[in-house]
Design an enzyme around this catalytic site. Structure first.
Site, PDB file in Angstrom:
ATOM      1  N   SER A 184       0.925  -1.214   0.045  1.00  0.00           N
ATOM      2  CA  SER A 184      -0.074   0.224  -0.207  1.00  0.00           C
ATOM      3  C   SER A 184       0.905   1.092   0.075  1.00  0.00           C
ATOM      4  O   SER A 184       1.894   1.387   0.606  1.00  0.00           O
ATOM      5  CB  SER A 184      -0.895  -0.092   1.287  1.00  0.00           C
ATOM      6  OG  SER A 184      -1.548   1.167   1.274  1.00  0.00           O
ATOM      7  N   SER A 185       0.620   2.176  -1.003  1.00  0.00           N
ATOM      8  CA  SER A 185       1.349   3.608  -0.894  1.00  0.00           C
ATOM      9  C   SER A 185       0.801   4.208   0.353  1.00  0.00           C
ATOM     10  O   SER A 185      -0.217   4.629   0.247  1.00  0.00           O
ATOM     11  CB  SER A 185       1.003   4.345  -2.312  1.00  0.00           C
ATOM     12  OG  SER A 185       1.588   3.594  -3.247  1.00  0.00           O
TER      13      SER A 185
END
Length: 1006
Positions: A159-160
């Site tokens: 996940s960014s």
């Protein structure tokens, strides 16, 4: 392509559905997902469903199959959109952007990587080496950003945890020439805390898993992540979908490719390791001198961290357990309690990681930067990969910012795709049935509106005088938004038992209701980092750390402007981002998360239906179904396609609408005699493709005619001009050379009779061809002049003359009297006329030479040394070629304490007055404060300055700083003091203590 195109599954484009409803939309999406078709169109919008498995549809064969093709010619694919963006940029010369949206875990980051890789692959290879360098750096920078900015969450293994917008610059040929990255709101709180099942940023685990044992030993790290508090809270050290060891090697190689030196890369690992060690620091409250405060229970960790950060361990410990507070009158050190120390430690760790991430982004931008000299030299394709909408069990300040960002992007989508399109049809007089959609502007205003939005209220609470808690902020929101339809809390709606009183509030976002916990909102918005830490890291020996903390150079008492809050900075960056995107031709990728299990086969209908609803995909289908695929102003249309009609080529008479009608009539596309007001609208993409193909067929014929006449004219003209230029240049060069040589001969004809031997002569600007020659002549003249002057100086006096030149360089215009007129002897203690105990001194000197191995004495004299208590002691100093010695004249010139290595000398400070006081600044903070005892008031301080400056520079290659000031700052035992020098009518020099340090009173007649 055969496997991907083997069969028609459902509808490739939702616009082609027979019935536009949520059920038919969902059925088509689910059918294509189950058959492995993860991409579907809505006109030019790509709907992408995360497959949660590797897909063999991205290799070089697929790239070639989609290159140069229209979107409708192949099976829906993100390659088709990427190619359309690239061709649009090349064809129109307009900047474009790709907005990738969707919730966390929907595949946005992977989509951005696929797009970037495709664009880099299809660009022209005529200058292969340079293009491959740029494209390789673009791809490698993405690996670095993922390692330092992505983390495993309960919804997504990669996940960014920051927003990223990348511009890729292209030259007029369509080749990538560089890029620029903007990052938004790194989730710093993840550095110190993770929920169960989640991880810290990837780089921490990659370093522990991938670094060699010797490197881990250097960093004082163990191989087990469970040993470190900052990365063991989520209990998810291993992730099946990630290979930390392999990823570490990739990141290390990427850093090298981007041009970081070995030392810079090692500094980055040391900083990461120091953050891990910081998390293991423990504190307890203890009574010290009647004051209770925090102490560190593990001092060995302080030594480890200070060694990694290259800072003084005492300063580090002081910054962790206390805080320096400066007022107008004094500087006070306030001890922390243990709770405050833990808070300070965590803030320090978050700030270090955030500055490191920002520094890496800035470094990447410097390497990817492109120099644009003219407006049309470069076009841009922007790729926006930003956090998806988040609803966690515990939503805090970060989730509010992230969800506000998604509200802004949804608002942009509404304006550009839905609202703007429908309003344009109405404005142009096209018959249109209005399609209803939800406009989320009211939610954006709730968060961002100046003076009355949530961020504005939060800023007001942060900067309010007195004790303001998160609860006060919640009450202020309740009072402000009690009648707002998209805001709720337990106080506003007492019947909602799901919200906790005084702790939570709810916002009805376009994607669903989100409950936020108010805890730490104020602290996260302030994001405080004490100035002590900034000064500490600014004084690090690592150049990278000094570059990260430039504000650490400010003095303790310096008043600084209050920085903007985190929320305000993020809000302004989002507004600027949206404004930037509005200037580009937008293309969209809407990412869908099929399930919460990360399963390649599960399709959660309700979960997907919710995403389709809040992304506005059904409304998008309706607008596209009823609308037009392409529109452009008449001027642009006629300018591009006038070659298709004899009535418009090469020029046309009449109005622009008539010219448009003539072109459409020629290609048999004019279906109505009435045209819109300012633009032509084309419903079918095939129509536009047909026009483009006809234009491409017509251009070669026209080009041949133009080339036939133009080439002959240009060649003849060029030959005439070239011949004329050569003749003019030949005569002009001869004339300029002759004039210049004659001017030099005249200027220097009587140089021997001038007082300064020609130093003041201003050399005329030479012709370019003589630039190197004139530089050589200047060097010859300078050496001749120096040799002419030195002939009058005896050989034995030349070292002293050289020292005086050094003194002049470092003291000129700052200290009027610097001993120019007297003879400099250097070793004054060896002169019988000054030292009656010369024999004793020489005996002591022999012992010193044997024990310390120096070759000669450069300077010696008697001084009065001032200790840290202000007591004056009779001493002598001796400077050899490698040490500075303090001697006791009263004890046979015996050495006092350990000699000072000259490489530890960082500077010397003197005053502009004629007194003989000086301060030698030493590494470690214990400076040497003395004044020289000289007969007849001789000024010997300049000679001392010159000796130290010349010796340190020649032997050790470092330039010490010579400071001339009054008062003079110095440090004793790590504490900052000042020496104030005054002249009074006293018989001998005196030293007195004052509030800031010491006062040196010097007699008037000396």
């Amino acid at each position: 392509m055969a496997g991907y195109n083997a069969e028609e599954v459902g509808k490739n484009d939702f616009v082609l559905l027979d019935d536009i409803s949520m059920s038919t939309f969902m059925n088509n999406l689910q059918l294509r997902f189950k058959k492995g078709k993860i991409y579907t169109y809505i006109g030019e919008v790509v709907v992408s469903v995360n497959p949660y498995r590797p897909m063999n549809i991205y290799d070089r064969q697929y790239i070639q199959d989609y290159k140069g093709r229209e979107m409708y010619e192949r099976e829906p694919h993100i390659f088709a959109l990427s190619d359309a963006v690239y061709r649009n940029m090349k064809r129109t010369g307009h900047n474009s952007c790709i907005v990738i949206s969707g919730e966390s875990g929907a595949g946005k980051t992977e989509a951005s990587k696929i797009i970037m890789r495709y664009i880099c692959e299809i660009t022209n290879r005529s200058q292969r080496a340079e293009i491959e360098r740029v494209t390789n750096m673009l791809i490698r920078s993405n690996q670095i950003m993922e390692a330092f900015g992505n983390a495993k969450t309960n919804r997504n293994d990669n996940s960014s945890r920051f927003g990223k917008y990348m511009d890729i610059n292209f030259d007029f040929k369509g080749d990538p020439t560089g890029g620029h990255i903007e990052n938004y709101l790194l989730e710093k709180s993840r550095v110190i805390h993770q929920q169960l099942g989640e991880r810290n940023f990837h780089i921490f685990y990659q370093l522990i898993s991938g670094a060699a044992p010797a490197q881990l030993t250097t960093l004082s790290l163990l191989k087990d992540p469970k040993c470190y508090h900052y990365i063991n809270q989520g209990d998810a050290h291993k992730v099946d979908s990630l290979n930390d060891k392999k990823d570490f090697d990739n990141v290390r190689n990427a850093l090298k490719i981007l041009g970081l030196t070995v030392n810079e890369i090692e500094t980055i690992w040391k900083l990461i390791a120091s953050i891990l060690h910081l998390g293991n620091l423990q504190f307890r409250d203890e009574d010290i001198d009647g004051v209770e405060g925090a102490v560190i229970t593990s001092p060995d960790l302080v030594q480890t961290i200070s060694s990694l950060l290259a800072v003084d361990p005492q300063n580090l410990e002081g910054a962790l357990v206390s805080r320096v507070i400066a007022s107008r009158m004094e500087v006070v050190s306030k001890r922390h309690s243990s709770d405050q120390a833990y808070y300070s430690r965590d803030a320090f760790a978050k700030a270090m990681y955030d500055r490191l991430f920002t520094w890496i982004v800035r470094y990447i931008n410097d390497k990817l930067g492109v120099n644009i000299t003219r407006k049309h030299d470069s076009t841009v394709i922007g790729v926006l990969d930003i956090y998806g909408f988040e609803i966690f069990d515990n939503n805090s300040f970060e989730q509010l910012c992230i969800n506000y960002c998604n509200e802004k992007l949804q608002q942009l989508f509404i304006e550009l795709v839905l609202k703007q399109e429908q309003e344009e049809y109405k404005r142009e007089g096209i018959e249109w049935v209005h399609i209803e959609y939800f406009n989320n502007k009211i939610i954006c205003d709730l968060v961002e509106q100046p003076h009355s939005g949530i961020i504005a209220l939060l800023d007001e609470a942060c900067f309010m005088v007195g004790t303001v808690t998160d609860k006060h902020f919640l009450h202020a929101m309740d009072e402000k938004y009690k009648s707002h339809e998209h805001y709720s809390s337990r106080q506003v709606n007492p019947t909602n038992k799901e919200l906790q009183r005084d702790e939570q509030f709810l916002i009805k976002h376009y994607a669903g209701n989100v409950t936020y916990t108010i805890t730490a909102f104020i602290d996260k918005n302030k994001d405080p980092v004490f100035q002590d830490f900034k000064r500490l890291l600014y004084n690090s020996k690592h150049a990278i750390l000094r570059d990260m903390w430039p504000e650490g150079s400010q003095a303790v008492t310096e008043v600084t402007k209050r920085p903007k809050s985190t929320g305000t900075i993020f809000k302004e960056s989002m507004i600027a981002l949206v404004a930037n995107l509005k200037t580009k031709d937008p293309f969209y990728v809407r990412c869908i998360k099929p399930n919460e299990l990360k399963s390649p086969v599960a399709f959660n209908v309700e979960r997907v239906r919710h995403q389709v609803s809040y992304l506005g995909l059904l409304e998008n289908v309706r607008v596209r179904r009823a609308g037009f695929a392409n529109r452009q102003p008449y001027e642009r249309f006629v300018g591009r396609y006038k070659v298709l009609s004899p009535a418009t080529w090469p020029s046309y008479n009449g109005s622009i609408q008539q010219a448009t009608a003539a072109i459409l009539d020629q290609v048999k596309l004019l279906t109505t005699p009435e045209l819109p007001k300012t633009k032509i609208f084309i419903r079918s993409p095939q129509t536009l493709t047909s026009l483009e193909r006809r234009r491409l067929d017509a251009i070669p014929r026209i080009v041949v005619i133009l080339q036939k006449y133009t080439r002959g004219f240009l060649v003849r003209n060029r030959i005439r001009k070239t011949n004329a230029k050569q003749v003019i240049l030949t005569y002009f060069r001869r004339y300029k050379l002759r004039v210049f040589i004659c001017s030099l001969v005249e200027l220097f004809s009587n140089v021997r009779s001038l007082p300064d031997l020609g130093k003041s002569i201003v050399w005329p600007d030479p012709p370019p061809v003589l630039q190197q020659c004139v530089s050589f002549l200047k060097d010859i003249h300078g050496r001749w002049r120096a040799e002419f002057i030195l002939r009058k100086v005896p050989v034995q006096d030349r070292p002293a003359v050289q020292l005086k030149c050094v003194a002049y360089d470092v003291l000129q215009n700052r200290r009027p009297n610097w001993g120019l007129q007297r003879k400099w002897h250097g070793n004054y203690l060896a002169r019988p006329e000054e030292n009656s105990r010369t024999a004793i001194f020489n005996t002591s000197l022999v012992h010193l030479q044997r024990s310390h191995g120096f070759e000669k004495v450069l300077y010696s004299c008697e001084v009065m040394k001032v200790n840290k208590r202000g007591r004056v002691q009779h001493r002598a100093i001796l400077i050899s070629d490698n040490h500075m010695f303090k001697l006791d004249p009263n004890k046979g010139f015996q050495r006092k304490k350990t000699p000072i290595p000259l490489q530890d000398v960082e500077g010397i400070s003197v005053t502009p007055e004629n007194n003989q006081g000086f301060i030698v600044h030493l590494h470690g903070g214990s400076d040497l404060l003395c004044y020289i005892i000289a007969p007849n008031g001789e000024s010997r301080v300049p000679e001392l300055c010159a000796v130290l400056y010349q010796t340190c520079k020649r032997k050790y290659g470092h330039t010490i700083k010579v400071n001339v000031a009054n008062p003079v700052p110095f440090s004793v035992s790590g504490k900052y003091r000042q020496l104030d020098c005054q002249s009074e009518n006293v018989p001998r020099p005196l030293v007195k203590k004052n509030r800031e340090g010491f006062t040196l009173i010097w007699p008037f007649n000396n």
